[in-house]
Design a protein around this motif. Structure first.
Motif, PDB file in Angstrom:
ATOM      1  N   ARG A 104       0.810  -1.219   0.000  1.00  0.00           N
ATOM      2  CA  ARG A 104       0.000   0.000   0.000  1.00  0.00           C
ATOM      3  C   ARG A 104       0.848   1.275   0.000  1.00  0.00           C
ATOM      4  N   LEU A 105       2.154   1.151   0.278  1.00  0.00           N
ATOM      5  CA  LEU A 105       3.008   2.339   0.252  1.00  0.00           C
ATOM      6  C   LEU A 105       3.088   2.854  -1.182  1.00  0.00           C
ATOM      7  N   ARG A 106       2.899   4.152  -1.364  1.00  0.00           N
ATOM      8  CA  ARG A 106       2.891   4.731  -2.709  1.00  0.00           C
ATOM      9  C   ARG A 106       4.028   5.721  -2.934  1.00  0.00           C
ATOM     10  N   THR A 107       4.146   6.688  -2.026  1.00  0.00           N
ATOM     11  CA  THR A 107       5.066   7.800  -2.273  1.00  0.00           C
ATOM     12  C   THR A 107       6.357   7.706  -1.478  1.00  0.00           C
ATOM     13  N   THR A 108       6.549   6.635  -0.740  1.00  0.00           N
ATOM     14  CA  THR A 108       7.746   6.497   0.078  1.00  0.00           C
ATOM     15  C   THR A 108       8.377   5.125  -0.144  1.00  0.00           C
ATOM     16  N   GLY A 109       9.676   5.058   0.060  1.00  0.00           N
ATOM     17  CA  GLY A 109      10.388   3.794  -0.122  1.00  0.00           C
ATOM     18  C   GLY A 109      10.209   2.852   1.045  1.00  0.00           C
ATOM     19  N   GLY A 110       9.970   3.412   2.227  1.00  0.00           N
ATOM     20  CA  GLY A 110       9.788   2.584   3.409  1.00  0.00           C
ATOM     21  C   GLY A 110       9.416   3.431   4.597  1.00  0.00           C
ATOM     22  N   ARG A 111       9.111   2.761   5.701  1.00  0.00           N
ATOM     23  CA  ARG A 111       8.822   3.487   6.935  1.00  0.00           C
ATOM     24  C   ARG A 111       9.130   2.588   8.122  1.00  0.00           C
ATOM     25  N   TYR A 112       9.465   3.259   9.236  1.00  0.00           N
ATOM     26  CA  TYR A 112       9.720   2.560  10.490  1.00  0.00           C
ATOM     27  C   TYR A 112       8.585   2.899  11.436  1.00  0.00           C
ATOM     28  N   ILE A 113       7.969   1.881  12.030  1.00  0.00           N
ATOM     29  CA  ILE A 113       6.864   2.087  12.965  1.00  0.00           C
ATOM     30  C   ILE A 113       7.395   1.834  14.380  1.00  0.00           C
ATOM     31  N   PRO A 114       7.678   2.907  15.142  1.00  0.00           N
ATOM     32  CA  PRO A 114       8.290   2.759  16.467  1.00  0.00           C
ATOM     33  C   PRO A 114       7.467   1.941  17.465  1.00  0.00           C
ATOM     34  N   ALA A 115       6.154   2.068  17.454  1.00  0.00           N
ATOM     35  CA  ALA A 115       5.311   1.357  18.420  1.00  0.00           C
ATOM     36  C   ALA A 115       5.437  -0.163  18.267  1.00  0.00           C
ATOM     37  N   LYS A 116       5.622  -0.628  17.047  1.00  0.00           N
ATOM     38  CA  LYS A 116       5.725  -2.068  16.785  1.00  0.00           C
ATOM     39  C   LYS A 116       7.165  -2.518  16.544  1.00  0.00           C
ATOM     40  N   LYS A 117       8.069  -1.542  16.370  1.00  0.00           N
ATOM     41  CA  LYS A 117       9.471  -1.810  16.000  1.00  0.00           C
ATOM     42  C   LYS A 117       9.533  -2.615  14.698  1.00  0.00           C
ATOM     43  N   VAL A 118       8.739  -2.187  13.735  1.00  0.00           N
ATOM     44  CA  VAL A 118       8.621  -2.859  12.443  1.00  0.00           C
ATOM     45  C   VAL A 118       9.082  -1.929  11.324  1.00  0.00           C
ATOM     46  N   ILE A 119       9.799  -2.492  10.365  1.00  0.00           N
ATOM     47  CA  ILE A 119      10.171  -1.753   9.156  1.00  0.00           C
ATOM     48  C   ILE A 119       9.296  -2.274   8.025  1.00  0.00           C
ATOM     49  N   GLU A 120       8.650  -1.341   7.319  1.00  0.00           N
ATOM     50  CA  GLU A 120       7.848  -1.697   6.147  1.00  0.00           C
ATOM     51  C   GLU A 120       8.526  -1.091   4.924  1.00  0.00           C
ATOM     52  N   LEU A 121       8.638  -1.873   3.861  1.00  0.00           N
ATOM     53  CA  LEU A 121       9.306  -1.424   2.648  1.00  0.00           C
ATOM     54  C   LEU A 121       8.369  -1.507   1.451  1.00  0.00           C
ATOM     55  N   ASN A 122       8.538  -0.577   0.535  1.00  0.00           N
ATOM     56  CA  ASN A 122       7.751  -0.546  -0.690  1.00  0.00           C
ATOM     57  C   ASN A 122       8.363  -1.542  -1.678  1.00  0.00           C
ATOM     58  N   PRO A 123       7.636  -2.602  -2.076  1.00  0.00           N
ATOM     59  CA  PRO A 123       8.205  -3.610  -2.974  1.00  0.00           C
ATOM     60  C   PRO A 123       8.514  -3.088  -4.369  1.00  0.00           C
ATOM     61  N   LYS A 124       7.865  -1.988  -4.759  1.00  0.00           N
ATOM     62  CA  LYS A 124       8.123  -1.437  -6.094  1.00  0.00           C
ATOM     63  C   LYS A 124       9.562  -0.952  -6.239  1.00  0.00           C
ATOM     64  N   TYR A 125      10.163  -0.501  -5.132  1.00  0.00           N
ATOM     65  CA  TYR A 125      11.563  -0.069  -5.192  1.00  0.00           C
ATOM     66  C   TYR A 125      12.484  -1.262  -5.419  1.00  0.00           C
ATOM     67  N   ALA A 126      12.115  -2.427  -4.905  1.00  0.00           N
ATOM     68  CA  ALA A 126      12.914  -3.633  -5.124  1.00  0.00           C
ATOM     69  C   ALA A 126      12.807  -4.099  -6.571  1.00  0.00           C
ATOM     70  N   LEU A 127      11.654  -3.870  -7.196  1.00  0.00           N
ATOM     71  CA  LEU A 127      11.422  -4.326  -8.560  1.00  0.00           C
ATOM     72  C   LEU A 127      11.854  -3.323  -9.624  1.00  0.00           C
ATOM     73  N   GLU A 128      11.518  -2.041  -9.420  1.00  0.00           N
ATOM     74  CA  GLU A 128      11.719  -1.035 -10.461  1.00  0.00           C
ATOM     75  C   GLU A 128      13.066  -0.320 -10.402  1.00  0.00           C
ATOM     76  N   GLU A 129      13.611  -0.144  -9.209  1.00  0.00           N
ATOM     77  CA  GLU A 129      14.857   0.615  -9.075  1.00  0.00           C
ATOM     78  C   GLU A 129      16.047  -0.331  -8.941  1.00  0.00           C
ATOM     79  N   ASP A 130      17.251   0.243  -9.036  1.00  0.00           N
ATOM     80  CA  ASP A 130      18.441  -0.594  -8.908  1.00  0.00           C
ATOM     81  C   ASP A 130      18.668  -1.004  -7.449  1.00  0.00           C
ATOM     82  N   GLU A 131      19.511  -1.991  -7.265  1.00  0.00           N
ATOM     83  CA  GLU A 131      19.751  -2.572  -5.946  1.00  0.00           C
ATOM     84  C   GLU A 131      20.309  -1.533  -4.962  1.00  0.00           C
TER      85      GLU A 131
END
Length: 151
Positions: free
Chosen positions: A34-61
């Motif tokens: 569901r992330l659209r305009t950002t590459g990722g985010r860190y959620i402090p309350a859960k200590k979870v990192i969420e990443l945008n999969p489109k950056y893994a597919l469309e952009e370079d490593e």
């Protein structure tokens, strides 16, 4: 980059954490489609990192790894009880220290093609818009002048 399974993603994040921060990554990392305009985010309350999969597919490593390092800066500073937000000095210093980017570049698939260009008749300020603007209703945000459609 074909890191679309969660196990290999966790392994990559942990390896980068050990390499650049000399500390293990002990919490969860997910792809959030569901992330659209950002590459990722860190959620402090859960200590979870969420990443945008489109950056893994469309952009370079290198770009994707930069996003992970940026989120790890948030993570490790939060765990240590230091300033982990973008405006905090400690965060900006850790970005430089680890060679992490401050911002990620926009996805090429999200670059919009502007169809309409308006110019203020008074101060010549230019406005590019995807949708049409009612020039009878809207004015220039800079000087309140009248807008005119060009091109």
């Amino acid at each position: 980059m074909d890191l679309l399974n969660e196990k290999s993603l966790y392994k990559l994040v942990n390896e980068l954490s050990l390499e650049f921060f000399h500390k293990p990554f002990k919490h969860a990392v997910y792809f959030n489609h569901r992330l659209r305009t950002t590459g990722g985010r860190y959620i402090p309350a859960k200590k979870v990192i969420e990443l945008n999969p489109k950056y893994a597919l469309e952009e370079d490593e290198r770009e994707f790894i930069g996003i992970i390092k940026h989120e790890l800066c948030h993570y490790h500073l939060h765990i240590e009880g230091k300033g982990y937000k973008h405006r905090d000095k400690e965060f900006r210093e850790l970005l430089v220290e680890t060679g992490s980017p401050r911002f990620c570049k926009p996805l090429s698939s999200y670059e919009t093609e502007f169809k309409h260009t308006y110019v203020c008749k008074k101060c010549r300020q230019e406005y590019k818009r995807t949708r049409r603007v009612n020039t009878k209703k809207y004015r220039c945000g800079k000087c309140r002048g009248e807008l005119a459609l060009i091109g």
